[in-house]
Design an enzyme around this catalytic site. Structure first.
Site, short mmCIF file in Angstrom:
data_model
loop_
_atom_site.label_atom_id
_atom_site.label_comp_id
_atom_site.label_asym_id
_atom_site.label_seq_id
_atom_site.Cartn_x
_atom_site.Cartn_y
_atom_site.Cartn_z
N GLU A 70 40.57 27.30 34.98
CA GLU A 70 41.19 26.26 34.17
C GLU A 70 41.92 26.86 32.97
OE1 GLU A 70 38.19 26.25 35.29
OE2 GLU A 70 37.66 24.33 36.20
N PRO A 277 34.26 40.08 46.00
CA PRO A 277 33.39 38.91 45.82
C PRO A 277 33.86 38.06 44.64
CG PRO A 277 32.12 40.96 45.84
CD PRO A 277 33.54 41.34 45.72
N ARG A 278 33.72 36.75 44.77
CA ARG A 278 34.12 35.86 43.68
C ARG A 278 33.35 36.19 42.42
NH1 ARG A 278 38.31 32.82 41.87
NH2 ARG A 278 37.58 31.12 40.54
N GLU A 320 40.44 42.93 37.89
CA GLU A 320 41.30 43.86 38.62
C GLU A 320 41.94 43.25 39.87
OE1 GLU A 320 40.05 48.31 37.97
OE2 GLU A 320 38.45 47.29 39.07
N ASN A 344 42.55 29.42 44.35
CA ASN A 344 43.99 29.37 44.13
C ASN A 344 44.75 30.35 45.03
OD1 ASN A 344 46.57 29.16 43.11
ND2 ASN A 344 46.10 30.24 41.20
N PRO A 345 45.54 29.87 46.01
CA PRO A 345 46.28 30.78 46.88
C PRO A 345 47.57 31.31 46.25
CG PRO A 345 46.76 28.54 47.52
CD PRO A 345 45.72 28.46 46.41
N GLU A 347 47.93 32.93 43.51
CA GLU A 347 47.80 34.26 42.90
C GLU A 347 48.19 35.36 43.89
OE1 GLU A 347 44.43 33.26 39.50
OE2 GLU A 347 43.83 34.23 41.38
#
Length: 432
Positions: A70, A277-278, A320, A344-345, A347
Site C-alpha cells: 500500500e 519467498p514473500r 532485492e 502485484n504483477p 512489478e
C-alpha cells in the site's frame, strides 16, 4: 462538495471505549514488534502519536498505507502530485518496520515518513495536534474509525484512494449499515480500483456523488530499484544457464513450484530456479523444502554463491526483488496457487517480464484480467501446468518476446491514468 452530516453511532462509541480499554495491551504488542525489528525508542513513540520530526511550514498532504504494498504504491503519485503542487509538503505513514525501511530508500522530494498512530483517542489526537494536515489520503482498505472522524472534525479533507474491500469485509459492513454510512461519510472522495469496489461502497451506504472508479495505483508505481553491482555479480555466477523466477511464494506453494522445477530439469538439467519467498524470514523453512525435494540450493541470506550444480537459488532477502526481475523475463507470481489473493504483477511486467499466475489472484483481478487478455500473462493450476507454461516460454523465444511486449503495453495503458488521479484528488481535496 457537501460536508458529512451523519452522527456517530452507538457502535462507533463502543469501538472508542473498547480501543481505549485495550490500548495498553495493543501498545505492548506493537512496541515489542518494533523493538524486535530494531526500531529506535524515539520512533516507537510515533505509534503513540509523538512525532519524531517537525511539521514543515505550508500545506501538508498526508498519505496513509498499512504495509509495504500500500505504501510503495503511492510514492509515484506523491512525486507527480509534488510536481503539480511545487509548494506542498507530504507525509506518509505506515504500520510496519518493513514498510518504513523500504519507504525510507525511495522517499519522493519534500516527503517524510512516520509510523501511524494507534487508532486510539490519545495517539490520534497527538498526531493531529502536531501534523495538522490539510488533506489525508487513506490507501486501499485502511478505514480506521478514530483517525477518520478526528481528522474530519479538525478540518482535514479526507479521501479513500485505490479502494479495495474484500467480499467478507463488505458483507460485515452491510450488517452495520448506519456505522458503515457514518464512516464512509467522512470521505470527500472514494476513488476505487474497479467498478466492483465502487458498487460495494454504494451498497455499504456511500454517497454516490463521492464514489468514482479509478485505476490500480500499483500499475503506476515506479519500477523496483536495481542494484547494478549485485546484478552484475549474479549474472557472472549464472553465466549462460537458462533461468526462471518464482516470486512472492507463500507456505504451501513452494512444494508445487519445486515439483514443476523437477519436471523441467528432466528436459533441461542446466535450468536454474530463482525462488523468492514473500516473507524472507521463511528462508530456513523454504531451504528445507528444497532439500526434501531432492534439489541443491544456494541461500542468498547466508552469502552462499551459486555453483554450477546449484538447482535453486533461494533469494530470501529484503529489497532485492527489482534486481532479480532484471535477471529474467519469465516470472511466476505467488500468492495465487492458494486462496491468498495474488500479488502485484506489474512489478515484473515493468521490468520487462511475462507473468505466470495461479487461479487465486482475486485481489488483483482488475490487474490480471487485462494482462491475461492482452497475452502478457497466463494462468496455471498445478505443477504440471506450471512446468508446461515455463517450458513453452523458455523454448519459444518469439512467444516470450511477444508476451513481454504485451505486458509492458498493459502497464503503460494503466500508468497513463495517473495524471487523471492527481487532478481528481487536487480538485476534490481543494489543494490548489
Amino acid at each position: 462538495m457537501s460536508s458529512p452530516t451523519g452522527k456517530p453511532t452507538p457502535l462507533y462509541h463502543l469501538y472508542r471505549g473498547v480501543t481505549a480499554a485495550i490500548a495498553p495491551i495493543a501498545w505492548a504488542s506493537v512496541a515489542r514488534k518494533l523493538r524486535k525489528a530494531g526500531v529506535s525508542t524515539e520512533r516507537q513513540q510515533e505509534r503513540l502519536g509523538a512525532a519524531s520530526l517537525p511539521r514543515p511550514p505550508g500545506q501538508l498532504v498526508w498519505f496513509h498505507g498499512a504495509s509495504v504494498g500500500e505504501s510503495l504504491s503511492v510514492l509515484t503519485l506523491i512525486t507527480r502530485m509534488g510536481e503539480r503542487l511545487p509548494g506542498t509538503e507530504f507525509l506518509i505513514t505506515s504500520g510496519t518496520p518493513t514498510s518504513a525501511e523500504l519507504i525510507a530508500k525511495r522517499l519522493p522530494p519534500r516527503t517524510r515518513h512516520q509510523f501511524a498512530p494507534l487508532d486510539v483517542h490519545g495517539p490520534v489526537g497527538r498526531f493531529y495536534n502536531h501534523w495538522r494536515p490539510e488533506a489525508g489520503i487513506f490507501v486501499e482498505s485502511e478505514i480506521w474509525p478514530q483517525m477518520l472522524v478526528k481528522g474530519r472534525e479538525r478540518g482535514t479533507r479526507l479521501a479513500l484512494l485505490n479502494a479495495r474491500l474484500s467480499d467478507k469485509s463488505v458483507e460485515g459492513w452491510k450488517k452495520r449499515p448506519k456505522t458503515a454510512r457514518f464512516l464512509l461519510d467522512q470521505f470527500r472522495l472514494m476513488l476505487t480500483q474497479n467498478d466492483k469496489t465502487a458498487q460495494n461502497l454504494l451498497d455499504m451506504g456511500a454517497d454516490p456523488a463521492r464514489v468514482k472508479p479509478g485505476t490500480n495505483l500499483k500499475a503506476t508505481s515506479a519500477p523496483l530499484p536495481v542494484d547494478e553491482l549485485a546484478l552484475a555479480r549474479i549474472r557472472g555466477e549464472i553465466g549462460d544457464r537458462p533461468l526462471w523466477i518464482a516470486s512472492s511464494t507463500h507456505a504451501g506453494e513452494e512444494e508445487t513450484v519445486l515439483a514443476a522445477h523437477k519436471e523441467l530439469l528432466k528436459s533441461d538439467p542446466d535450468l536454474l530456479l530463482l525462488l523468492i519467498p514473500r516473507h524472507p524470514d521463511r528462508g530456513e523453512e523454504v531451504k528445507r523444502l528444497v532439500g526434501q525435494a531432492g534439489l541443491t540450493c544456494a541461500q542468498r541470506s547466508t552469502g552462499q554463491a551459486l555453483a554450477p550444480d546449484t538447482q535453486v537459488y533461494l533469494a530470501d532477502t529484503l529489497g532485492e526483488t527489482g534486481t532479480w526481475y532484471a535477471l529474467c523475463p519469465l516470472v511466476f507470481m505467488g500468492g495465487s496457487l492458494l486462496k491468498i489473493g495474488g500479488h502485484n504483477p506489474f512489478e515484473p511486467a515493468q521490468a520487462g517480464a511475462a507473468v505466470i499466475t495461479g487461479p487465486g489472484y482475486y485481489n488483483f483481478r482488475e490487474t490480471f484480467d487485462p494482462l491475461i487478455a492482452q497475452g502478457g500473462a497466463v494462468e496455471v493450476t498445478d505443477a504440471a501446468s506450471l512446468a508446461e507454461a515455463v517450458s513453452h516460454w523458455l523454448t519459444n523465444s518469439p512467444a516470450l518476446k511477444a508476451a513481454c511486449a504485451a505486458a509492458r503495453t498493459c502497464v503503460q495503458d494503466q500508468a497513463n491514468a495517473l495524471d487523471d488521479v492527481v487532478e481528481t484528488l487536487i480538485k476534490a481535496l481543494e489543494l490548489e
